[in-house]
Design a protein around this motif. Structure first.
Motif, PDB file in Angstrom:
ATOM      1  N   LEU A  64       0.844  -1.207   0.000  1.00  9.40           N
ATOM      2  CA  LEU A  64       0.000   0.000   0.000  1.00  9.40           C
ATOM      3  C   LEU A  64       0.877   1.254   0.000  1.00  9.40           C
ATOM      4  O   LEU A  64       0.499   2.296  -0.519  1.00  9.40           O
ATOM      5  CB  LEU A  64      -0.899   0.031   1.248  1.00  9.40           C
ATOM      6  N   ARG A  71      -2.351   3.492  -8.077  1.00 10.04           N
ATOM      7  CA  ARG A  71      -3.780   3.339  -8.377  1.00 10.04           C
ATOM      8  C   ARG A  71      -4.068   3.646  -9.842  1.00 10.04           C
ATOM      9  O   ARG A  71      -5.116   3.314 -10.353  1.00 10.04           O
ATOM     10  CB  ARG A  71      -4.607   4.292  -7.505  1.00 10.04           C
ATOM     11  N   GLN A 253     -17.633  12.020  -5.570  1.00  6.92           N
ATOM     12  CA  GLN A 253     -16.836  10.977  -4.923  1.00  6.92           C
ATOM     13  C   GLN A 253     -16.962  11.067  -3.395  1.00  6.92           C
ATOM     14  O   GLN A 253     -17.129  10.063  -2.719  1.00  6.92           O
ATOM     15  CB  GLN A 253     -15.361  11.111  -5.311  1.00  6.92           C
ATOM     16  N   ALA A 261     -18.901   2.710   2.963  1.00  4.96           N
ATOM     17  CA  ALA A 261     -18.197   1.795   3.872  1.00  4.96           C
ATOM     18  C   ALA A 261     -18.635   1.968   5.324  1.00  4.96           C
ATOM     19  O   ALA A 261     -18.730   0.986   6.076  1.00  4.96           O
ATOM     20  CB  ALA A 261     -16.692   1.996   3.754  1.00  4.96           C
ATOM     21  N   THR A 262     -18.917   3.205   5.715  1.00  4.73           N
ATOM     22  CA  THR A 262     -19.251   3.462   7.129  1.00  4.73           C
ATOM     23  C   THR A 262     -20.533   2.721   7.530  1.00  4.73           C
ATOM     24  O   THR A 262     -20.623   2.148   8.623  1.00  4.73           O
ATOM     25  CB  THR A 262     -19.397   4.974   7.374  1.00  4.73           C
ATOM     26  N   VAL A 265     -19.630  -0.756   8.319  1.00  2.11           N
ATOM     27  CA  VAL A 265     -18.911  -0.983   9.588  1.00  2.11           C
ATOM     28  C   VAL A 265     -19.905  -0.964  10.750  1.00  2.11           C
ATOM     29  O   VAL A 265     -19.790  -1.762  11.687  1.00  2.11           O
ATOM     30  CB  VAL A 265     -17.805   0.060   9.830  1.00  2.11           C
ATOM     31  N   PRO A 303     -14.885  -3.641   6.023  1.00  4.61           N
ATOM     32  CA  PRO A 303     -15.948  -3.456   5.026  1.00  4.61           C
ATOM     33  C   PRO A 303     -15.476  -3.508   3.567  1.00  4.61           C
ATOM     34  O   PRO A 303     -16.273  -3.788   2.689  1.00  4.61           O
ATOM     35  CB  PRO A 303     -16.484  -2.063   5.344  1.00  4.61           C
ATOM     36  N   PHE A 307      -8.375  -4.298  -2.875  1.00  2.70           N
ATOM     37  CA  PHE A 307      -8.004  -3.150  -3.710  1.00  2.70           C
ATOM     38  C   PHE A 307      -6.884  -3.580  -4.640  1.00  2.70           C
ATOM     39  O   PHE A 307      -6.082  -4.430  -4.289  1.00  2.70           O
ATOM     40  CB  PHE A 307      -7.536  -1.963  -2.849  1.00  2.70           C
ATOM     41  N   ALA A 373     -15.133   9.048   9.575  1.00  2.00           N
ATOM     42  CA  ALA A 373     -15.704   7.720   9.811  1.00  2.00           C
ATOM     43  C   ALA A 373     -15.503   7.316  11.277  1.00  2.00           C
ATOM     44  O   ALA A 373     -16.415   6.803  11.926  1.00  2.00           O
ATOM     45  CB  ALA A 373     -15.047   6.693   8.888  1.00  2.00           C
ATOM     46  N   LEU A 377     -18.487   6.476  13.884  1.00  2.00           N
ATOM     47  CA  LEU A 377     -18.570   5.135  14.462  1.00  2.00           C
ATOM     48  C   LEU A 377     -18.500   5.191  15.981  1.00  2.00           C
ATOM     49  O   LEU A 377     -19.226   4.483  16.685  1.00  2.00           O
ATOM     50  CB  LEU A 377     -17.438   4.259  13.914  1.00  2.00           C
TER      51      LEU A 377
HETATM   52  C1  HEM Z   1     -15.277   3.099   7.780  1.00  2.00           C
HETATM   53  C2  HEM Z   1     -15.394   3.780   6.689  1.00  2.00           C
HETATM   54  C3  HEM Z   1     -14.356   3.826   5.592  1.00  2.00           C
HETATM   55  C4  HEM Z   1     -13.461   2.873   5.182  1.00  2.00           C
HETATM   56  C5  HEM Z   1     -13.240   1.495   5.758  1.00  2.00           C
HETATM   57  C6  HEM Z   1     -12.703   3.457   4.095  1.00  2.00           C
HETATM   58  C7  HEM Z   1     -11.664   2.819   3.434  1.00  2.00           C
HETATM   59  C8  HEM Z   1     -10.867   3.411   2.489  1.00  2.00           C
HETATM   60  C9  HEM Z   1      -9.703   2.789   1.885  1.00  2.00           C
HETATM   61  C10 HEM Z   1      -9.220   1.365   2.173  1.00  2.00           C
HETATM   62  C11 HEM Z   1      -9.147   3.680   1.021  1.00  2.00           C
HETATM   63  C12 HEM Z   1      -7.877   3.475   0.185  1.00  2.00           C
HETATM   64  C13 HEM Z   1      -8.101   2.723  -1.079  1.00  2.00           C
HETATM   65  C14 HEM Z   1      -6.814   2.383  -1.777  1.00  2.00           C
HETATM   66  O1  HEM Z   1      -5.737   2.580  -1.232  1.00  2.00           O
HETATM   67  O2  HEM Z   1      -6.856   1.890  -2.912  1.00  2.00           O
HETATM   68  C15 HEM Z   1      -9.967   4.872   1.068  1.00  2.00           C
HETATM   69  C16 HEM Z   1      -9.732   5.998   0.330  1.00  2.00           C
HETATM   70  C17 HEM Z   1     -10.592   7.085   0.319  1.00  2.00           C
HETATM   71  N1  HEM Z   1     -11.682   7.300   1.131  1.00  2.00           N
HETATM   72 FE1  HEM Z   1     -12.376   6.064   2.546  1.00  2.00          FE
HETATM   73  N2  HEM Z   1     -13.177   4.721   3.856  1.00  2.00           N
HETATM   74  C18 HEM Z   1     -14.165   4.993   4.758  1.00  2.00           C
HETATM   75  C19 HEM Z   1     -14.863   6.165   4.892  1.00  2.00           C
HETATM   76  C20 HEM Z   1     -14.705   7.271   4.114  1.00  2.00           C
HETATM   77  C21 HEM Z   1     -15.409   8.511   4.284  1.00  2.00           C
HETATM   78  C22 HEM Z   1     -16.406   8.836   5.411  1.00  2.00           C
HETATM   79  C23 HEM Z   1     -15.002   9.332   3.288  1.00  2.00           C
HETATM   80  C24 HEM Z   1     -15.487  10.739   3.095  1.00  2.00           C
HETATM   81  C25 HEM Z   1     -15.425  11.615   2.687  1.00  2.00           C
HETATM   82  C26 HEM Z   1     -14.007   8.618   2.486  1.00  2.00           C
HETATM   83  C27 HEM Z   1     -13.343   9.104   1.371  1.00  2.00           C
HETATM   84  C28 HEM Z   1     -12.254   8.506   0.775  1.00  2.00           C
HETATM   85  C29 HEM Z   1     -11.491   9.104  -0.313  1.00  2.00           C
HETATM   86  C30 HEM Z   1     -11.793  10.416  -1.002  1.00  2.00           C
HETATM   87  C31 HEM Z   1     -10.453   8.214  -0.597  1.00  2.00           C
HETATM   88  C32 HEM Z   1      -9.347   8.393  -1.645  1.00  2.00           C
HETATM   89  C33 HEM Z   1      -8.136   8.998  -0.976  1.00  2.00           C
HETATM   90  C34 HEM Z   1      -6.970   9.192  -1.916  1.00  2.00           C
HETATM   91  O3  HEM Z   1      -6.971   8.649  -3.028  1.00  2.00           O
HETATM   92  O4  HEM Z   1      -6.033   9.905  -1.527  1.00  2.00           O
HETATM   93  N3  HEM Z   1     -13.851   7.362   3.027  1.00  2.00           N
HETATM   94  N4  HEM Z   1     -10.999   4.685   1.972  1.00  2.00           N
END
Ligand code: HEM
Length: 417
Positions: A64, A71, A253, A261-262, A265, A303, A307, A373, A377
């Motif tokens: 990662l 990506r 997005q 995802a939230t 969870v 959740p 990837f 998140a 939670l």
């Molecule tokens: C428990 C809830 C959540 C989980 C488990 C989760 C999980 C993840 C994971 C695993 C990634 C990385 C994917 C990768 O590396 O390929 C990611 C990226 C991201 N998540 Fe979450 N997410 C959650 C909640 C949220 C929330 C609430 C938002 C709200 C705005 C959000 C917005 C994003 C965005 C914009 C990215 C891309 C970040 C980047 O590319 O720099 N996520 N999330």
């Protein structure tokens, strides 16, 4: 040698596995399968996905963060140069939007887009939402206590993140139902073996959602308010920083990622707690344990399970040669159950202190919404434990057939104080 793990419907031959991710035995409980995968030499080849995969925490955590895996690859070569088929005309709009979001970008574009929204999602800013989220959880629990028997997913797990992210962006709460429908239709594009019907629905949803956000942006230009859309417009107007298309796509997005995802969870987490009554009793006795409980529930029943990364330069890893342009899969749900990193990995322990799970990813794409998140939670679980300590499961739930979006179809419970 062919090994057929009978109970598991899993074929292993050398370092190749055959396992249909749409097999209900697997997606309802993938963890025994992951134990078999972690025991194989890494990487192993998952024939159904046609992907080389990593299932152990050490590799998933390292890759990662490894910038030789990205990506995105289209900043380096065209689809044609990579030998990829062209995107069908009728799906082009979905990808135009998807590719204009930070998660589909590598630096320097990724850094530019991410830094624009980063501030709004920092823990200190997010903490200011606490009173609103608390009031929302209390209001939902009042309604659930009145009803007695509910589907916790629709009554509690869904509205908390949807209403909160809509509020942050400046989208009226009445739009929640539309946001959910658009989002569910769009994320189906990431499922393996998606159908033609799903594709067309996703494109239709993308068009409607885009048109809606476009008019909202126009409205905010005329009447700026104190929300994230207005702040992004200000950044756009100050020049160079982001285009109108990126502004609309990023808003979509954030609205989608802000709840998908939230919700799961909360659902998976409450289910795990109710099937481990000693852990639920601990949380009821001391709801301040919710902070470590949240981390443990993210680890225990993650959740988002899979990837992928593009190989951005030819390299050797664990003795395996990866060519430029190949794709590898990182199994987050498996990494989080790796006993090499988490003692008693299959035991739910809401007081677990050393918990470097990868549910939010790692490295430059680490989930930007993690502080939000975590806050949602934390409040959702501690409030439930405090106000509905006699919560009871009414039936055995089932997971949705969407493998890497690991979440329940519904969670029927009796709610009592
Ligand atoms: C428990 C809830 C959540 C989980 C488990 C989760 C999980 C993840 C994971 C695993 C990634 C990385 C994917 C990768 O590396 O390929 C990611 C990226 C991201 N998540 Fe979450 N997410 C959650 C909640 C949220 C929330 C609430 C938002 C709200 C705005 C959000 C917005 C994003 C965005 C914009 C990215 C891309 C970040 C980047 O590319 O720099 N996520 N999330």
């Amino acid at each position: 040698m062919t090994l057929l793990a009978q109970d598991l419907h899993l074929h292993v031959e050398g370092n190749t596995i055959r396992l249909n991710p749409r097999d209900p035995h697997f997606y309802n409980n993938p963890y025994p399968y992951y134990a078999v995968m972690r025991a194989l030499p890494q990487p192993f080849y998952w024939a159904d996905f046609d992907l080389w995969c990593f299932a152990r925490w050490e590799d998933v955590n390292a890759l990662l963060r490894d910038r030789r895996f990205g990506r995105q690859i289209l900043h380096l070569r065209t689809r044609e140069e990579l030998g990829l088929p062209p995107i069908p005309e009728e799906l082009a709009f979905f990808y135009e939007v998807d590719n204009a979001t930070m998660i589909q970008m590598e630096p320097p574009d990724h850094t530019r887009l991410r830094s624009l929204v980063q501030k709004a999602f920092m823990a200190r800013q997010i903490e200011g939402l606490r009173p609103r989220i608390q009031a929302l959880c209390d209001q939902l629990i009042d309604q659930m206590l009145e009803q007695g028997e509910v589907d916790l997913l629709t009554a509690y797990a869904t509205p908390i993140p949807v209403i909160t992210i809509a509020h942050m962006l400046g989208v009226p709460t009445e739009m929640s139902e539309h946001l959910l429908n658009w989002s569910h239709a769009m994320v189906a594009m990431y499922e393996l073996g998606r159908t033609r019907e799903q594709e067309l629905r996703a494109v239709q949803a993308t068009r409607e959602f885009y048109a809606y956000v476009q008019q909202l942006v126009a409205e905010r230009r005329r009447h700026p308010t104190d929300d994230l859309i207005t702040r992004l417009i200000e950044a756009e107007e100050q020049g160079q920083k982001l285009t109108e298309h990126e502004l609309i796509s990023s808003t979509m997005q954030l609205l989608n990622a802000g709840h998908e995802a939230t919700v799961n969870v909360i659902g998976n987490g409450v289910y795990a707690l109710l099937t481990h009554p000693d852990q639920w009793a601990k949380l009821v006795a001391d709801p301040t344990l919710s902070r470590t409980a949240v981390e443990e529930l993210l680890r225990f029943d993650t959740p988002l399970h899979l990837f992928t990364r593009w190989v951005l330069e030819a390299l050797e890893y664990r003795g395996h040669h990866f060519a430029f342009g190949e794709v590898v899969a990182l199994l987050l749900g498996s990494a989080n159950r790796d006993p090499e990193r988490f003692p008693h990995a299959d035991t739910l322990d809401i007081t677990r202190a050393d918990n470097p799970h990868v549910a939010f990813g790692g490295g430059i794409h680490f989930c930007i919404g993690a502080p939000l998140a975590r806050l949602e939670l934390d409040i959702a679980l501690s409030t439930l434990a405090r106000r509905a300590p006699k919560l009871e499961l009414l039936e055995q739930p089932e997971y949705r057939n969407a493998y890497h979006f690991h979440g329940l179809k519904s969670l029927r419970v009796r709610v009592a104080a």
